[in-house]
Design an enzyme around this catalytic site. Structure first.
Site, short mmCIF file in Angstrom:
data_model
loop_
_atom_site.label_atom_id
_atom_site.label_comp_id
_atom_site.label_asym_id
_atom_site.label_seq_id
_atom_site.Cartn_x
_atom_site.Cartn_y
_atom_site.Cartn_z
N LYS A 256 57.70 68.85 115.61
CA LYS A 256 56.51 69.69 115.49
C LYS A 256 56.50 70.71 116.63
CE LYS A 256 53.26 66.33 113.46
NZ LYS A 256 52.95 67.03 112.22
N ARG A 330 54.30 59.22 104.44
CA ARG A 330 54.50 58.79 103.05
C ARG A 330 55.65 57.78 102.94
NH1 ARG A 330 55.31 64.86 101.07
NH2 ARG A 330 53.94 65.16 102.86
#
Ligand code: BES
Ligand code: ZN
Ligand code: ZN
Length: 483
Positions: A256, A330
């Site tokens: 990130k 996920r």
């Protein structure tokens, strides 16, 4: 905080201060503060502190539960700075007595919450005694027993929320998967109706949870699969909550950017909520069997990190192409949802700070509800409305499902389009839901409201406990519906 409900008129009650709620901006009803109102230019909006008469006036915009919370939170926030110990107030009764008193108590608790562990100046307040008079602001008659139930609900809801907030606000240096597991064990130790199992890497290996394990690989902290259970005597149904417990999300090799990494200690919010929900449900003595499954790990970088281009075989045997290691939640949830379905639930709800796209789409205040069963989604949505947690439904469609197809595996962990990211993430999770549970499953993306960089309404900076109140309210609704 101590809440004392007194079957007494407000005027006979003794307290250091009084909260008076102003409805419809009717300030003319309070003659002794008129001069102050003039000087302060107070027209009945917001709050006005009358030190001389020891009264705080707080605007009550309507009898909706959210406005009740707001009125008391605003009053408490102003009062907590004063050297006072007790405050009295009249009762406020909206549509339902229990919900109104629940909202009143929540207002005080949300107004009080601060995470100041790391500050020298702790703004500690002495205002701990809240005296609620039987007198009702609109002179409505109501059932006192229901008021007591509402106050008790308010305490349980607020304690559950504070419990989740403390977990989320804790720093990543301290709050590792091990710490999350210890908190879960402590929760079970302190509540005889809750039990807890912690599963380590060897168990995850044995269970073939390769998606979960891949996310953990570059972290120095081993992963933990936390399984909390609450089993009442004669349960009417079984509900399983599955929480994303990323104690830190650096993005992994798809690192990130610095600005986006900040606040990623909050990526454990779904897991914290799942723990808080089971705590609250047990304290409420609900007649529903509840399990909370939390996948706790960090997502870090290192020589052994999982990589974009990897293909992972999940517990369900479905292969996953990794195209971005920052879509890690996920992967953890895929294996945890698989494990959760083995418990044969009647209802399965996952909570996750899953996508930035959800924050872009819905803003910072609202969580998304997704799933296959419209009736279940609508039921959840309508119930969540009175809880204080804001939600909206995002609908799946078969065209968006096309976007998570992979050329090399059964499914890709990222969409081929940059649009619709909240729903494509939901659709990814849906690939791991077996046919018999498709209509029993809800996915809640709490990425927007879980962690606040600016305070809003009655929420302070930091964790907001998003998901806790809506799920507890829904469980109460289910428990009543079956009767
Ligand atoms: N934890 C983040 C999602 C998130 C973003 C939560 C902002 C709270 C605030 C999640 O793991 C993530 O990074 N998702 C990616 C997915 C993308 C790579 C497909 C995202 O949303 O950018
Ligand atoms: Zn991520
Ligand atoms: Zn994440």
């Amino acid at each position: 905080m101590i809440f004392d409900f007194k079957n007494e008129n407000i005027d006979t009650l003794k307290a250091d201060f009084e909260i008076i709620l102003i409805q419809d901006k009717k300030i003319e009803n309070y003659p002794k503060s008129q001069e102050l109102f003039k000087i302060m230019n107070f027209k009945g909006e917001g709050i006005c502190l009358d030190i001389q008469n020891k009264i705080i006036y707080s605007e009550l915009k309507s009898l909706e539960y959210e406005d009740i919370r707001l009125a008391f939170a605003n009053a408490y926030k102003a009062l907590k700075k004063l050297e006072i110990k007790s405050v009295k107030t009249k009762s406020v009764v909206g549509k339902c007595v229990v919900n109104s008193f629940n909202a009143l108590v929540q207002g005080f608790h949300f107004g009080a919450y601060e995470f100041n562990k790391y500050k020298k100046d702790k703004n500690s307040t002495k205002l701990e005694n809240i005296i609620i008079s039987e007198s009702e602001i609109n002179n409505k008659k109501y059932d006192i027993d229901e008021a007591h139930i509402g106050i008790n609900y308010g305490k349980i809801f607020s304690n559950a929320c504070n419990f989740a907030k403390d977990i989320v606000n804790e720093i990543p240096q301290i709050y590792t998967p091990l710490k999350m597991a210890q908190d879960a064990l402590d929760l079970a130790k302190n509540d005889k109706n809750i039990s807890c199992e912690i599963y380590e890497s060897d168990f995850l290996e044995k269970e073939k949870m390769q998606a979960f394990l891949a996310v953990n690989r570059a972290s120095i902290h081993p992963p933990k699969l936390i399984h909390l259970s609450y089993k009442p005597k004669n349960p009417i149904m079984k509900a399983v909550f599955v929480g994303k417990g990323l104690t830190y999300d650096s993005g992994g090799l798809s690192l990130k950017p610095a600005d986006y990494m900040l606040t990623m200690k909050s990526d454990k919010s779904g897991g914290a909520a799942a723990m808080a929900i089971i705590k609250g449900a047990s304290e409420l003595n609900l007649d529903i069997e509840i399990h909370s499954i939390i996948g706790a790990t960090e997502n870090m970088i290192g020589g052994n990190a999982y990589k974009p281009d990897d293909v992972l075989i999940s517990r369900e045997g479905i292969s996953i192409e990794v195209r971005n290691t920052d879509a890690e939640g996920r992967l953890v949830l895929a294996d945890c949802l698989s494990y959760a379905q083995d418990l044969k639930p009647d209802l399965i709800i996952d909570l996750a700070t899953l996508t930035g796209a959800c924050v872009v789409g819905l803003g910072e205040y609202t969580s998304a509800i997704m799933g296959n069963n419209e009736e279940l989604q609508n039921d959840f949505y309508h119930t969540s409305k009175k809880s204080g947690d804001l939600t909206t439904i995002l609908h799946f469609n078969p065209y968006l499902k096309e976007l998570i197809k992979s050329n090399i595996a059964d499914v890709s962990n990222t969409s081929s389009s940059r649009y619709g990211g909240a729903i494509t993430a939901g659709l990814f999770l849906n690939s791991f839901i077996k046919d018999e549970y498709k209509d029993k499953w809800l996915h809640l993306d709490i990425a927007g409201p879980a962690y606040l960089e600016k305070s809003w309404a009655y929420h302070s900076f930091g964790a907001s406990s998003a998901g806790v109140r809506m799920c507890l309210t829904y469980l109460i609704h289910l428990s009543r519906k079956q009767k």
